[in-house]
Scaffold this motif. Structure first.
Motif, PDB file in Angstrom:
ATOM      1  N   SER A  56       0.661  -1.088  -8.331  1.00 25.83           N
ATOM      2  CA  SER A  56       0.475   0.270  -8.850  1.00 25.83           C
ATOM      3  C   SER A  56       1.705   1.123  -8.550  1.00 25.83           C
ATOM      4  O   SER A  56       2.189   1.869  -9.411  1.00 25.83           O
ATOM      5  N   LEU A  57       2.216   1.020  -7.325  1.00 25.04           N
ATOM      6  CA  LEU A  57       3.421   1.761  -6.943  1.00 25.04           C
ATOM      7  C   LEU A  57       4.611   1.334  -7.808  1.00 25.04           C
ATOM      8  O   LEU A  57       5.402   2.172  -8.255  1.00 25.04           O
ATOM      9  N   TYR A  58       4.722   0.042  -8.040  1.00 27.64           N
ATOM     10  CA  TYR A  58       5.795  -0.492  -8.895  1.00 27.64           C
ATOM     11  C   TYR A  58       5.694   0.110 -10.303  1.00 27.64           C
ATOM     12  O   TYR A  58       6.687   0.557 -10.873  1.00 27.64           O
ATOM     13  N   GLU A  59       4.493   0.115 -10.855  1.00 26.62           N
ATOM     14  CA  GLU A  59       4.278   0.650 -12.205  1.00 26.62           C
ATOM     15  C   GLU A  59       4.577   2.140 -12.290  1.00 26.62           C
ATOM     16  O   GLU A  59       4.909   2.650 -13.358  1.00 26.62           O
ATOM     17  N   LEU A  60       4.481   2.825 -11.151  1.00 32.35           N
ATOM     18  CA  LEU A  60       4.791   4.263 -11.097  1.00 32.35           C
ATOM     19  C   LEU A  60       6.261   4.515 -10.750  1.00 32.35           C
ATOM     20  O   LEU A  60       6.657   5.652 -10.493  1.00 32.35           O
ATOM     21  N   ASN A  61       7.061   3.422 -10.730  1.00 29.51           N
ATOM     22  CA  ASN A  61       8.503   3.493 -10.385  1.00 29.51           C
ATOM     23  C   ASN A  61       8.738   3.955  -8.953  1.00 29.51           C
ATOM     24  O   ASN A  61       9.813   4.467  -8.634  1.00 29.51           O
ATOM     25  N   ARG A  62       7.752   3.743  -8.099  1.00 32.56           N
ATOM     26  CA  ARG A  62       7.909   4.068  -6.675  1.00 32.56           C
ATOM     27  C   ARG A  62       8.309   2.769  -5.960  1.00 32.56           C
ATOM     28  O   ARG A  62       7.568   2.194  -5.182  1.00 32.56           O
ATOM     29  N   PHE A  63       9.525   2.318  -6.291  1.00 36.15           N
ATOM     30  CA  PHE A  63       9.959   0.971  -5.926  1.00 36.15           C
ATOM     31  C   PHE A  63      10.131   0.779  -4.421  1.00 36.15           C
ATOM     32  O   PHE A  63       9.819  -0.296  -3.900  1.00 36.15           O
ATOM     33  N   ASP A  64      10.632   1.790  -3.721  1.00 33.19           N
ATOM     34  CA  ASP A  64      10.837   1.639  -2.272  1.00 33.19           C
ATOM     35  C   ASP A  64       9.507   1.423  -1.547  1.00 33.19           C
ATOM     36  O   ASP A  64       9.410   0.585  -0.648  1.00 33.19           O
ATOM     37  N   GLU A  65       8.489   2.181  -1.964  1.00 34.14           N
ATOM     38  CA  GLU A  65       7.166   2.017  -1.354  1.00 34.14           C
ATOM     39  C   GLU A  65       6.579   0.651  -1.690  1.00 34.14           C
ATOM     40  O   GLU A  65       6.015  -0.025  -0.823  1.00 34.14           O
ATOM     41  N   ALA A  66       6.720   0.254  -2.952  1.00 35.16           N
ATOM     42  CA  ALA A  66       6.207  -1.055  -3.381  1.00 35.16           C
ATOM     43  C   ALA A  66       6.890  -2.175  -2.609  1.00 35.16           C
ATOM     44  O   ALA A  66       6.247  -3.131  -2.157  1.00 35.16           O
ATOM     45  N   MET A  67       8.202  -2.041  -2.426  1.00 40.75           N
ATOM     46  CA  MET A  67       8.985  -3.054  -1.739  1.00 40.75           C
ATOM     47  C   MET A  67       8.459  -3.314  -0.329  1.00 40.75           C
ATOM     48  O   MET A  67       8.352  -4.460   0.106  1.00 40.75           O
ATOM     49  N   GLN A  68       8.133  -2.247   0.390  1.00 42.12           N
ATOM     50  CA  GLN A  68       7.645  -2.392   1.761  1.00 42.12           C
ATOM     51  C   GLN A  68       6.331  -3.174   1.810  1.00 42.12           C
ATOM     52  O   GLN A  68       6.127  -4.025   2.676  1.00 42.12           O
ATOM     53  N   VAL A  69       5.443  -2.877   0.864  1.00 41.44           N
ATOM     54  CA  VAL A  69       4.150  -3.579   0.848  1.00 41.44           C
ATOM     55  C   VAL A  69       4.361  -5.044   0.473  1.00 41.44           C
ATOM     56  O   VAL A  69       3.800  -5.947   1.110  1.00 41.44           O
TER      57      VAL A  69
END
Length: 198
Positions: free
Chosen positions: A109-122
């Motif tokens: 979901s974070l990736y789809e919202l372009n919140r890549f840094d947060e997605a990367m950590q998960v």
């Protein structure tokens, strides 16, 4: 087994004629599941929320909360799926089975919202867990590196992925990505090598 629409009619009658049944919460939960099978996610969300309101002590509440987030995820409502998966993880940290799925879908979901840094950590944390989720997370992590412009990290991650998961169903996509990467770099020998493995 009944078809979802047939099951919904059955459950509707059960609730109408036996509203005080000890199985009322299970019936309400199953209504949500049947709507999910029909991909009617607005109604599945409504059914699961109704369960939480009408049967707050039900043992099906954790699964219902997860399925609210899952329904939002499936309909592409990533803002709300993010929030609901976060709530689920906060409220039910002991639920290890659904917890991993919740973390992965939160990251997507974070990736789809372009919140890549947060997605990367998960994805980084989940990659360490191995298994189906670890495999999917390692693949998604490489794509996330690419989206952040960290192409060298993406290449390394994809190479590591092929070593770690030599029989993965995702390998065709990895070979294709690497073949395209090396072709654009002008390294035609490596591009051909990866093309030959597709």
């Amino acid at each position: 087994l009944m078809e979802p629409k047939e099951a919904l009619l059955y459950y509707d009658k059960a609730i109408k004629y036996f509203p005080e049944s000890v199985f009322s919460d299970l019936i309400q939960y199953n209504i949500g599941l049947e709507f999910m099978k029909l991909k009617d996610f607005d109604n599945s969300i409504f059914a699961f929320k109704s369960l939480a309101v009408n049967f707050p002590a039900s043992r099906y509440i954790p699964d219902a909360k997860f399925n609210i987030a899952e329904s939002q995820f499936e309909k592409g409502d990533y803002e709300n799926s993010c929030e609901e998966f976060k709530k689920f993880l906060k409220n039910y940290p002991e639920n290890k089975i659904l917890g991993k799925d919740a973390q992965f879908k939160l990251a997507v979901s974070l990736y789809e919202l372009n919140r890549f840094d947060e997605a990367m950590q998960v994805f980084l944390n989940l990659k360490k867990t191995g298994g189906r989720i670890g495999e999917a997370s390692a693949f998604a992590l490489a794509l996330t590196y690419q989206m952040r412009g960290k192409v060298d990290d993406a290449v390394k991650e994809f190479r590591d992925f092929l070593k770690e998961y030599p029989s993965s169903a995702l390998n065709g996509r990895v070979y294709l990505w690497l073949a395209d990467y090396f072709y654009k770099k002008g390294d035609y020998a490596q591009s051909i090598e990866f093309c030959g493995k597709i």
